[in-house]
Each structure stands twice: as C-alpha cells, then as structure tokens.
Design an enzyme around this catalytic site. Structure first.
Site, short mmCIF file in Angstrom:
data_model
loop_
_atom_site.label_atom_id
_atom_site.label_comp_id
_atom_site.label_asym_id
_atom_site.label_seq_id
_atom_site.Cartn_x
_atom_site.Cartn_y
_atom_site.Cartn_z
N GLU A 64 -0.73 -2.07 5.20
CA GLU A 64 0.14 -2.02 6.37
C GLU A 64 0.01 -0.70 7.11
O GLU A 64 0.19 -0.62 8.32
CB GLU A 64 1.60 -2.23 5.95
CG GLU A 64 2.60 -2.32 7.10
CD GLU A 64 3.05 -0.97 7.62
OE1 GLU A 64 3.34 -0.86 8.83
OE2 GLU A 64 3.14 -0.02 6.82
N ASP A 71 0.81 -1.22 0.00
CA ASP A 71 0.00 0.00 0.00
C ASP A 71 0.84 1.27 0.00
O ASP A 71 2.00 1.28 0.41
CB ASP A 71 -0.97 0.01 1.19
CG ASP A 71 -0.26 -0.21 2.53
OD1 ASP A 71 0.76 -0.92 2.56
OD2 ASP A 71 -0.75 0.32 3.55
#
Length: 394
Positions: free
Chosen positions: A142, A84
């Site tokens: 995350e 991400d």
C-alpha cells in the site's frame, strides 16, 4: 439486525481478542517492506487455511485472498487489509519490537491484517448463515506506488463484488470512536521531480555562472501561486516541495539543483491541469534567467471517494454494534490511500478506527519511529467487520 444477534457476535469477537493481539504482535516483530511481503503473505495464507470453509488463493506474488461462499445466494462483500511495513528504524522499547533492522510497522498495517484474520476466523465458522459471499483481501504494497491494490484488481479479485469496505487504525484519534466520512475522504497523491540546469562556478564570481540555487528558489516560491492564484479557493489543492538538493561546498555555485515534492487533490479536472500549470512556471522562470530544466510528473493513486449508501450503512453498523456515541464524522484528509483502486470496481467505504490513547502514552503519529496503537482498537475493528457482514450477507 437484532440486539441479541449483535450481542452474540460482539461476544464472539471479545473471546478471540487475545488471539488477534497475538497475531498483531507477531506481525509487528516481523515486518516486511512493500513488494517484499513473502513471509507475511505465507503466514496469512497458512493461518487462513487453518480456519476451514475458506477458498484461499494468492492473486499476486505477495497478496492473499480468501473466499467464504455461503450456502445461499446473495451479495458479494469484500473486506481489505494491507500488510506492508515501512523503511523506519523502530525506537519503541516494548517486548515485540521489530526484529528486522530498519523496517517497522509504523502505520498500523500489522493491526489491519490481524483484525481481518480475526474476522475471517469468526465468519468462517458461520458459513451456513452466509447469504452470498465474503472476500477477504490481504493486500501487499500500500505504501509504494503503483501499489498492491491495483495489482490485485488487475488479477480479478473484484470480479462480481457488490461492495467493498476497509479501515485504517488512526493514532491521532483518541480511542473510543469510529471515523466516518461520506464522499471525498483521501486525496490523490501525485509526485513531481524538477531539475534546474544552470552553469556552475566559483561563488566569488557569480556573474560567470547561471545560479541554479537562486533560480530554483524562485521556482519553489512561484509554484505556490498555482494553489493561491490558479485554483478555485473552494477546491482542495496542496503543492508541497519536500526536497531541495544542490551544491557540495561553501564556495561553489552548483550547476544543477534537484527539487521534489507532492501534489494532493480531489477534483479530476484540477488534478489533470496541475502539471501544465507547473511547467509553465518552471519554464518561464528558468528561461528568464538563461537556465534549462527537466520536469517529471507522476500521477499516483486516485482519491478515495466513499459511496454515500455504503457509508451510511457503515455508520449504522457503528451505531448498532458499538453505540451512536462512537460515530465521529470526519473531514477529508489530503493523505493518500490505494484503497481507491477497489472503489473503481464497486461502491465502497473506507473508515477510521481510533487507536490513540494519551493515558497509555500512545500519541505518536503515523510513520514515526515510536508509532504504536492502542490494542483495544483491534477488537473494535473486528466488530466493525463482522457486524458489517451480518448486516449485508447474513
């Protein structure tokens, strides 16, 4: 692990370095935020399928797992990369800057994903040499609690895993080292929200108000006593107020003030005691001044605690594949990482790959609009992963 075997494997990594860099640049151009990594996950999924010899699946909507099952029984080694990006407007000027306005890979996750793709590509061609299994985790989210690691664990990706490893490219370390830290490595990042409820009014008539700003300021100051006077000085504890919001103009005392911040710790008992200590301070100060309060505390990721044996093994991987001079013994950091979710299921090691380079102007910290990495570090990361596989399951 013979020097010849290591040399052969390292040469194979060097041969695909340009491909790994190309993947990283593609991902950097096309970042997606946490829990929205649809195109990223599809790209990873299709790329993994193209390698052959891998069982590729989607454990959750935006994550990918590949399994390389060897021809002989043995241990199950899991490797993790996060995918991400962050809600940051990029200020870099190189040719592969983000194409998505307001979204940027400002933490190195594009590099993590490309390194693990390179690892999967190489190891997938060595299926007959694998004794056991290698699992490749491409994790979503995350950066945002509750995090993608916990979702993947709940989906069963860690079932049967004997050990798990992961890495983070680290721009504040000068290229040329791998950071190893046995035991506590990254803290548990918790979050709190406080509302001080006073009584608003004209700033020229403070006696007719209950000044939420003056009271909230005392709350902020006295919260620091938790660290300095309620916690053992030998325990690691950080309490930081990061938002203080109240008021609309110069001549009005606001009726309420919003406070937000983070608490970082390693020790479980200390961590669990903090909310009660905070509320005691908040309640005492607000009651003393006739105000009210609201208090919310959210426990975030668990601390990253590296297993001693797995960490020692990874230190040996550094020495054997890169050289003893590459080992840098790191101190713990109060940053947080949801890699800890995987460590709840199997012993693991999280390590750093140095990715800064002053000569190249790569000096900006993580989460900065001009963050980038020395792409030579990608080769180092792949060498770490593939040599760990050779040491553990080959």
């Amino acid at each position: 692990m013979t020097a010849t075997a290591v040399g052969t494997l390292n040469k194979a990594v060097e041969d695909i370095k340009d491909q790994v860099i190309a993947w990283r640049r593609y991902l950097h151009e096309n970042p997606e935020l946490s829990f929205h990594e649809e195109k990223t996950a599809q790209f990873v999924y299709e790329t993994l399928l193209s390698f052959g010899n891998l069982e590729v699946s989607r454990p959750t909507k935006n994550s990918v797992m590949a399994r390389l099952i060897g021809s002989q029984p043995g241990k199950v080694l899991a490797m993790r990369a996060d995918m991400d990006a962050l809600p940051i407007t990029e200020e870099n000027t190189f040719e592969f800057v983000s194409k998505n306005p307001g979204v940027m890979h400002a933490c190195g996750h594009d590099g993590h994903t490309s390194m693990l793709l390179g690892t999967a590509k190489l190891l997938s061609g060595m299926k007959d040499q694998i004794k056991g299994e290698v699992r490749f985790f491409f994790q979503h989210a995350e950066e945002v609690y509750p995090g993608g690691a916990e979702e993947m664990v709940q989906a069963g990706v860690m079932d049967g895993v004997d050990m798990v490893i992961g890495t983070h490219l680290w721009s504040t370390m000068e290229f040329g080292t791998v950071g190893i830290c046995p035991g506590p490595m990254m803290a548990a990042p918790d979050t709190f929200w406080i509302t001080v409820l006073g009584k608003g009014g004209h700033a020229a008539l403070p006696h007719e108000t209950i000044d939420s700003i003056a009271i909230a300021a005392q709350v902020v100051t006295n919260l620091q006593h938790i660290v300095s006077r309620n916690a053992d000085p030998l325990d690691n504890l950080v309490l930081s107020v990061t938002q203080f919001v109240g008021g609309t103009t110069h001549n009005v005392i606001p009726g309420a003030v919003e406070i937000c911040g983070t608490v970082r710790s390693f020790d479980k008992n200390l961590r669990e005691s903090v909310p009660g200590l905070m509320e005691r301070v908040i309640k005492g100060i607000t009651e003393a001044h006739g105000a009210g309060y609201k208090f919310k505390y959210e426990f975030g990721y668990r601390p990253v605690i590296n297993d001693a044996e797995v960490t020692k093994l990874m230190e040996e991987v550094v020495e054997e594949s890169l050289g003893a001079e590459w080992v840098e013994h790191m101190r713990p950091t109060m940053g947080g990482e949801d890699f800890s979710a995987f460590q709840q299921k199997a012993p693991g090691c999280f390590f750093y790959v140095a990715a800064g380079n002053k000569e190249k102007g790569i000096t900006y910290p993580h989460h900065h609009p001009r963050f980038t990495i020395d792409e030579d570090a990608l080769e180092v990361g792949v060498k770490m992963f593939v040599n760990a596989a050779r040491k553990i399951v080959m």
